[in-house]
Design an enzyme around this catalytic site. Structure first.
Site, PDB file in Angstrom:
ATOM      1  N   ARG A  36     -86.933 -38.000 127.872  1.00 54.45           N
ATOM      2  CA  ARG A  36     -88.340 -38.276 128.222  1.00 54.45           C
ATOM      3  C   ARG A  36     -88.398 -39.402 129.243  1.00 54.45           C
ATOM      4  O   ARG A  36     -89.151 -39.333 130.219  1.00 54.45           O
ATOM      5  CB  ARG A  36     -89.114 -38.640 126.957  1.00 54.45           C
ATOM      6  CG  ARG A  36     -90.543 -39.136 127.179  1.00 54.45           C
ATOM      7  CD  ARG A  36     -91.223 -39.289 125.823  1.00 54.45           C
ATOM      8  NE  ARG A  36     -92.386 -40.142 125.859  1.00 54.45           N
ATOM      9  CZ  ARG A  36     -93.620 -39.744 126.172  1.00 54.45           C
ATOM     10  NH1 ARG A  36     -93.829 -38.509 126.555  1.00 54.45           N
ATOM     11  NH2 ARG A  36     -94.636 -40.590 126.118  1.00 54.45           N
ATOM     12  N   HIS A  94     -84.586 -39.103 123.244  1.00 54.77           N
ATOM     13  CA  HIS A  94     -85.747 -39.776 123.826  1.00 54.77           C
ATOM     14  C   HIS A  94     -85.465 -40.245 125.248  1.00 54.77           C
ATOM     15  O   HIS A  94     -86.397 -40.398 126.048  1.00 54.77           O
ATOM     16  CB  HIS A  94     -86.161 -40.959 122.957  1.00 54.77           C
ATOM     17  CG  HIS A  94     -87.509 -41.517 123.314  1.00 54.77           C
ATOM     18  ND1 HIS A  94     -88.690 -40.855 123.049  1.00 54.77           N
ATOM     19  CD2 HIS A  94     -87.870 -42.667 123.943  1.00 54.77           C
ATOM     20  CE1 HIS A  94     -89.718 -41.563 123.481  1.00 54.77           C
ATOM     21  NE2 HIS A  94     -89.241 -42.679 124.028  1.00 54.77           N
ATOM     22  N   TYR A 149     -91.965 -47.288 134.201  1.00 52.90           N
ATOM     23  CA  TYR A 149     -91.254 -46.357 135.058  1.00 52.90           C
ATOM     24  C   TYR A 149     -91.450 -46.642 136.542  1.00 52.90           C
ATOM     25  O   TYR A 149     -90.755 -46.077 137.369  1.00 52.90           O
ATOM     26  CB  TYR A 149     -91.701 -44.923 134.733  1.00 52.90           C
ATOM     27  CG  TYR A 149     -91.484 -44.585 133.294  1.00 52.90           C
ATOM     28  CD1 TYR A 149     -90.225 -44.263 132.833  1.00 52.90           C
ATOM     29  CD2 TYR A 149     -92.521 -44.645 132.375  1.00 52.90           C
ATOM     30  CE1 TYR A 149     -90.005 -43.984 131.491  1.00 52.90           C
ATOM     31  CE2 TYR A 149     -92.315 -44.367 131.033  1.00 52.90           C
ATOM     32  CZ  TYR A 149     -91.054 -44.035 130.599  1.00 52.90           C
ATOM     33  OH  TYR A 149     -90.849 -43.781 129.282  1.00 52.90           O
ATOM     34  N   ARG A 164     -92.186 -35.563 123.986  1.00 47.37           N
ATOM     35  CA  ARG A 164     -91.504 -36.137 122.837  1.00 47.37           C
ATOM     36  C   ARG A 164     -90.912 -35.006 121.990  1.00 47.37           C
ATOM     37  O   ARG A 164     -91.342 -33.856 122.076  1.00 47.37           O
ATOM     38  CB  ARG A 164     -92.468 -36.950 121.975  1.00 47.37           C
ATOM     39  CG  ARG A 164     -93.189 -38.072 122.698  1.00 47.37           C
ATOM     40  CD  ARG A 164     -94.218 -38.706 121.784  1.00 47.37           C
ATOM     41  NE  ARG A 164     -94.937 -39.806 122.412  1.00 47.37           N
ATOM     42  CZ  ARG A 164     -96.040 -39.674 123.134  1.00 47.37           C
ATOM     43  NH1 ARG A 164     -96.540 -38.449 123.329  1.00 47.37           N
ATOM     44  NH2 ARG A 164     -96.637 -40.721 123.655  1.00 47.37           N
ATOM     45  N   HIS A 173    -100.421 -41.157 127.444  1.00 51.70           N
ATOM     46  CA  HIS A 173    -100.759 -42.499 126.994  1.00 51.70           C
ATOM     47  C   HIS A 173    -102.148 -42.893 127.474  1.00 51.70           C
ATOM     48  O   HIS A 173    -102.515 -42.626 128.615  1.00 51.70           O
ATOM     49  CB  HIS A 173     -99.747 -43.522 127.522  1.00 51.70           C
ATOM     50  CG  HIS A 173     -98.507 -43.604 126.683  1.00 51.70           C
ATOM     51  ND1 HIS A 173     -97.968 -44.776 126.257  1.00 51.70           N
ATOM     52  CD2 HIS A 173     -97.704 -42.635 126.179  1.00 51.70           C
ATOM     53  CE1 HIS A 173     -96.885 -44.549 125.530  1.00 51.70           C
ATOM     54  NE2 HIS A 173     -96.700 -43.242 125.490  1.00 51.70           N
TER      55      HIS A 173
END
Length: 375
Positions: A308, A305, A340, A201, A331
């Site tokens: 990422r 972003h 993803y 990030r 996460h």
């Protein structure tokens, strides 16, 4: 047979009406909100209160009179689980979107009132994301009120009101990443590469120290997240939201030489990325540099972003598992990482297309010899 002792106390007032009271579980005498015309009416009210106390569902009507705005402000002030960025967002939404409810007593916030507020907010000019944030904040506040026994149940019952359906984010190709790297100021090239190939990030990039880079091992370790508040321009290094946010990520080998070059030419004595005066890089400075670069590269559809997102999608294409993606993302939940895997899951659609081609042509010789993932 001994007569059962009556719960509570009833007395006749000079007006001829009856007042009912009782001692609550905390040892405080509570009074009925209204007086009663007849003693049996007062007795029935006490019987209902006694039943609620025995079931553990009784709430203090007096405390339930506290206004939502006052209570929400106190929850924001006292909760150690709310980070400074989220606190700032909630304070803004309390001023902008929750104004119609701030003078409403907690016990008067029924599911109908909340539903009507939400519908009216959606008809207004506010953004869907900020309205969803406002709803989540209100739900959290009312959950606290339930735990503190101010109300019996949370009135926030609108299905999906706290969710925002995220649009499919664009994915930069490796060639487009190169264009951005070539277009941006040299001191920020490594930031673009780390975002795209390591999926960090912007705040994590701004929070990196020189000591977080291990060139021998080819890794970057995320320990802090640079937090910048809108109010007063305050900036500081904060801890990741979860323990999973602290992670060590392998740098793709083709990026390592550029990280080494950055360390030699642009890094500060402590910070990996610094501003012109040598202080910690501000996220907005990096964002503005990126905006100029994407304009020069004619890639205005991409956000920082999205880099990422690109990194995680490419990792999924390279065969990363759900656990791999979760670790690289930082996460604790698999929800974000699953986004993803649609690229890998897309193989099934390609197989189905090949089967349809077989049915149409009736000739296996006309089919492709292999099915490959789209880049």
């Amino acid at each position: 047979m001994a007569k059962r002792r009556q719960f509570g106390y009833i007395r006749k007032l000079p007006s001829g009406r009856f007042q009912a009271s009782f001692v609550d579980p905390a040892g405080v005498r509570q009074y009925a909100p209204d007086t009663f015309k007849a003693r049996p009416d007062a007795s029935r009210w006490l019987a209902l209160v006694e039943a609620d106390i025995s079931r553990g569902t009784w709430t203090n009507d007096q405390r339930g009179k506290e206004l939502f705005g006052d209570y929400a402000t106190s929850v924001l002030r006292d909760s150690s689980q709310i980070g400074p960025r989220w606190r700032e967002t909630c304070e803004r939404n309390l001023r902008l979107h929750l104004v119609p409810l701030v003078k409403t007593p907690l016990r008067s916030l029924s599911p109908t009132v909340v539903r009507q507020w939400h519908a009216e907010a959606l008809r207004g000019s506010g953004g869907r994301t900020s309205i969803a944030q406002s709803y989540r904040f209100m739900r959290m506040v009312m959950n606290t009120a339930v735990r503190e026994e101010l109300i019996q149940r949370n009135p926030c019952q609108v299905p999906g009101a706290g969710l925002v359906q995220a649009k499919e984010r664009p994915i930069a190709t490796p060639a487009e990443v190169i264009k951005l790297v070539e277009a941006i100021h040299p001191k920020y090239r490594t930031a673009v590469l780390i975002a795209a190939w390591c999926a960090l990030r912007r705040g994590e990039i701004a929070g990196l120290l020189v000591s977080d880079v291990d060139l021998a091992a080819g890794t970057i370790t995320v320990r802090k997240n640079r937090v910048e508040l809108l109010k007063g321009g305050t900036a500081f290094d904060g801890d990741p939201k979860t323990e999973a946010g602290r992670r060590t990520i392998a740098i793709p080998p083709h990026v390592v030489p550029l990280v080494r070059l950055h360390l030699a030419e642009f890094a500060g004595s402590e910070r990996l990325f610094v501003s012109r005066d040598g202080t910690a890089l501000r996220g907005n400075t990096l964002y503005q540099a990126f905006k100029r670069a994407r304009a020069a590269a004619k890639l205005e559809h991409l956000t920082f972003h999205d880099l990422r997102h690109t990194g995680q999608t490419l990792a999924a294409q390279a065969g990363a598992t759900l656990a791999d993606l979760m670790r690289r993302l930082g996460h604790a939940s698999m929800v974000a990482a699953k986004r993803y895997l649609h690229v890998v899951d897309g193989r099934d659609a390609e197989i189905a297309k090949a089967l349809s081609d077989l049915a149409e042509h009736g000739d296996a010789a006309k089919l492709p010899r292999s099915i490959t993932m789209r880049s």
